[in-house]
Design a protein around this motif. Structure first.
Motif, PDB file in Angstrom:
ATOM      1  N   MET A   1       0.842  -1.191   0.000  1.00 50.77           N
ATOM      2  CA  MET A   1       0.000   0.000   0.000  1.00 50.77           C
ATOM      3  C   MET A   1       0.880   1.245   0.000  1.00 50.77           C
ATOM      4  N   VAL A   2       0.553   2.194  -0.854  1.00 55.17           N
ATOM      5  CA  VAL A   2       1.306   3.437  -0.900  1.00 55.17           C
ATOM      6  C   VAL A   2       0.622   4.495  -0.050  1.00 55.17           C
ATOM      7  N   THR A   3       1.356   5.539   0.235  1.00 55.86           N
ATOM      8  CA  THR A   3       0.849   6.643   1.051  1.00 55.86           C
ATOM      9  C   THR A   3       0.922   7.944   0.255  1.00 55.86           C
ATOM     10  N   GLU A   4       0.339   8.981   0.800  1.00 52.13           N
ATOM     11  CA  GLU A   4       0.439  10.298   0.185  1.00 52.13           C
ATOM     12  C   GLU A   4       1.904  10.710   0.066  1.00 52.13           C
ATOM     13  N   ASP A   5       2.709  10.381   1.074  1.00 53.39           N
ATOM     14  CA  ASP A   5       4.138  10.703   1.016  1.00 53.39           C
ATOM     15  C   ASP A   5       4.831   9.996  -0.148  1.00 53.39           C
ATOM     16  N   ASP A   6       4.444   8.732  -0.412  1.00 57.82           N
ATOM     17  CA  ASP A   6       5.002   8.009  -1.557  1.00 57.82           C
ATOM     18  C   ASP A   6       4.629   8.710  -2.863  1.00 57.82           C
ATOM     19  N   VAL A   7       3.367   9.081  -2.992  1.00 58.67           N
ATOM     20  CA  VAL A   7       2.907   9.771  -4.202  1.00 58.67           C
ATOM     21  C   VAL A   7       3.708  11.048  -4.390  1.00 58.67           C
ATOM     22  N   ARG A   8       3.841  11.819  -3.344  1.00 57.88           N
ATOM     23  CA  ARG A   8       4.561  13.087  -3.415  1.00 57.88           C
ATOM     24  C   ARG A   8       6.027  12.863  -3.804  1.00 57.88           C
ATOM     25  N   ARG A   9       6.676  11.914  -3.155  1.00 60.39           N
ATOM     26  CA  ARG A   9       8.090  11.642  -3.429  1.00 60.39           C
ATOM     27  C   ARG A   9       8.300  11.221  -4.884  1.00 60.39           C
ATOM     28  N   VAL A  10       7.481  10.302  -5.362  1.00 60.96           N
ATOM     29  CA  VAL A  10       7.637   9.817  -6.740  1.00 60.96           C
ATOM     30  C   VAL A  10       7.302  10.923  -7.738  1.00 60.96           C
ATOM     31  N   ALA A  11       6.184  11.596  -7.539  1.00 61.01           N
ATOM     32  CA  ALA A  11       5.777  12.646  -8.481  1.00 61.01           C
ATOM     33  C   ALA A  11       6.828  13.754  -8.565  1.00 61.01           C
ATOM     34  N   LEU A  12       7.305  14.200  -7.416  1.00 58.62           N
ATOM     35  CA  LEU A  12       8.271  15.303  -7.421  1.00 58.62           C
ATOM     36  C   LEU A  12       9.655  14.892  -7.900  1.00 58.62           C
ATOM     37  N   SER A  13       9.884  13.584  -8.043  1.00 60.95           N
ATOM     38  CA  SER A  13      11.160  13.126  -8.604  1.00 60.95           C
ATOM     39  C   SER A  13      11.181  13.241 -10.127  1.00 60.95           C
ATOM     40  N   LEU A  14      10.026  13.447 -10.729  1.00 62.49           N
ATOM     41  CA  LEU A  14       9.953  13.570 -12.185  1.00 62.49           C
ATOM     42  C   LEU A  14      10.341  14.990 -12.605  1.00 62.49           C
ATOM     43  N   PRO A  15      11.040  15.121 -13.720  1.00 62.27           N
ATOM     44  CA  PRO A  15      11.551  16.436 -14.145  1.00 62.27           C
ATOM     45  C   PRO A  15      10.461  17.496 -14.286  1.00 62.27           C
ATOM     46  N   HIS A  16      10.804  18.692 -13.866  1.00 63.70           N
ATOM     47  CA  HIS A  16       9.954  19.877 -14.030  1.00 63.70           C
ATOM     48  C   HIS A  16       8.599  19.739 -13.349  1.00 63.70           C
ATOM     49  N   THR A  17       8.538  18.949 -12.282  1.00 63.78           N
ATOM     50  CA  THR A  17       7.285  18.748 -11.561  1.00 63.78           C
ATOM     51  C   THR A  17       7.215  19.648 -10.346  1.00 63.78           C
ATOM     52  N   THR A  18       6.041  20.201 -10.152  1.00 66.51           N
ATOM     53  CA  THR A  18       5.762  21.012  -8.968  1.00 66.51           C
ATOM     54  C   THR A  18       4.467  20.509  -8.344  1.00 66.51           C
ATOM     55  N   GLU A  19       4.294  20.844  -7.083  1.00 65.90           N
ATOM     56  CA  GLU A  19       3.049  20.518  -6.389  1.00 65.90           C
ATOM     57  C   GLU A  19       2.282  21.800  -6.159  1.00 65.90           C
ATOM     58  N   ARG A  20       1.007  21.769  -6.502  1.00 63.49           N
ATOM     59  CA  ARG A  20       0.124  22.902  -6.268  1.00 63.49           C
ATOM     60  C   ARG A  20      -1.282  22.350  -6.076  1.00 63.49           C
ATOM     61  N   PRO A  21      -2.028  22.877  -5.123  1.00 65.13           N
ATOM     62  CA  PRO A  21      -3.372  22.349  -4.886  1.00 65.13           C
ATOM     63  C   PRO A  21      -4.240  22.362  -6.146  1.00 65.13           C
TER      64      PRO A  21
END
Length: 114
Positions: A1-21
């Motif tokens: 099972m993955v967590t929100e932290d896993d999603v964030r870590r993987v997503a933000l590891s991709l080039p030119h990715t930012t997090e915004r609501p």
């Protein structure tokens, strides 16, 4: 099972990715194009897929993992339950969604062979 932290870590590891609501929940963007969003449920991820055929194929292949709602009717987007995927599959799903939404030149930087 993955967590929100896993999603964030993987997503933000991709080039030119930012997090915004997005709709009040964590959204992940590549060059300001949304490619993933954690939904209000907190344990469901919305992702882009190539087309509706892929969407329906994924749902048919594993409805405990993949599903949709009427909100996504007509959209090439899939919903994924955190509890049904591991980090490796999450990485693949996020990377595929990122690749679909990223500008071609950004994809070429990440996938030099095409």
């Amino acid at each position: 099972m993955v967590t929100e932290d896993d999603v964030r870590r993987v997503a933000l590891s991709l080039p030119h990715t930012t997090e915004r609501p997005s709709y009040g929940t964590p959204g992940f963007r590549v060059k300001d194009k949304l490619f993933a969003r954690i939904r209000e449920e907190g344990d469901v991820l919305a992702l882009f897929v190539a087309d509706e055929s892929e969407k329906h194929g994924l749902i048919a292949s594993d409805p405990e993992k993949f599903f949709t709602t009427s909100h996504y009717d007509g959209a090439a987007m899939i919903l994924v339950r955190f509890g049904a995927v591991d980090v490796d599959e999450l990485t693949e799903l996020l990377t595929d969604s990122w690749r679909l939404r990223a500008p071609k030149r950004v994809v070429a930087e990440y996938y030099p062979a095409g």
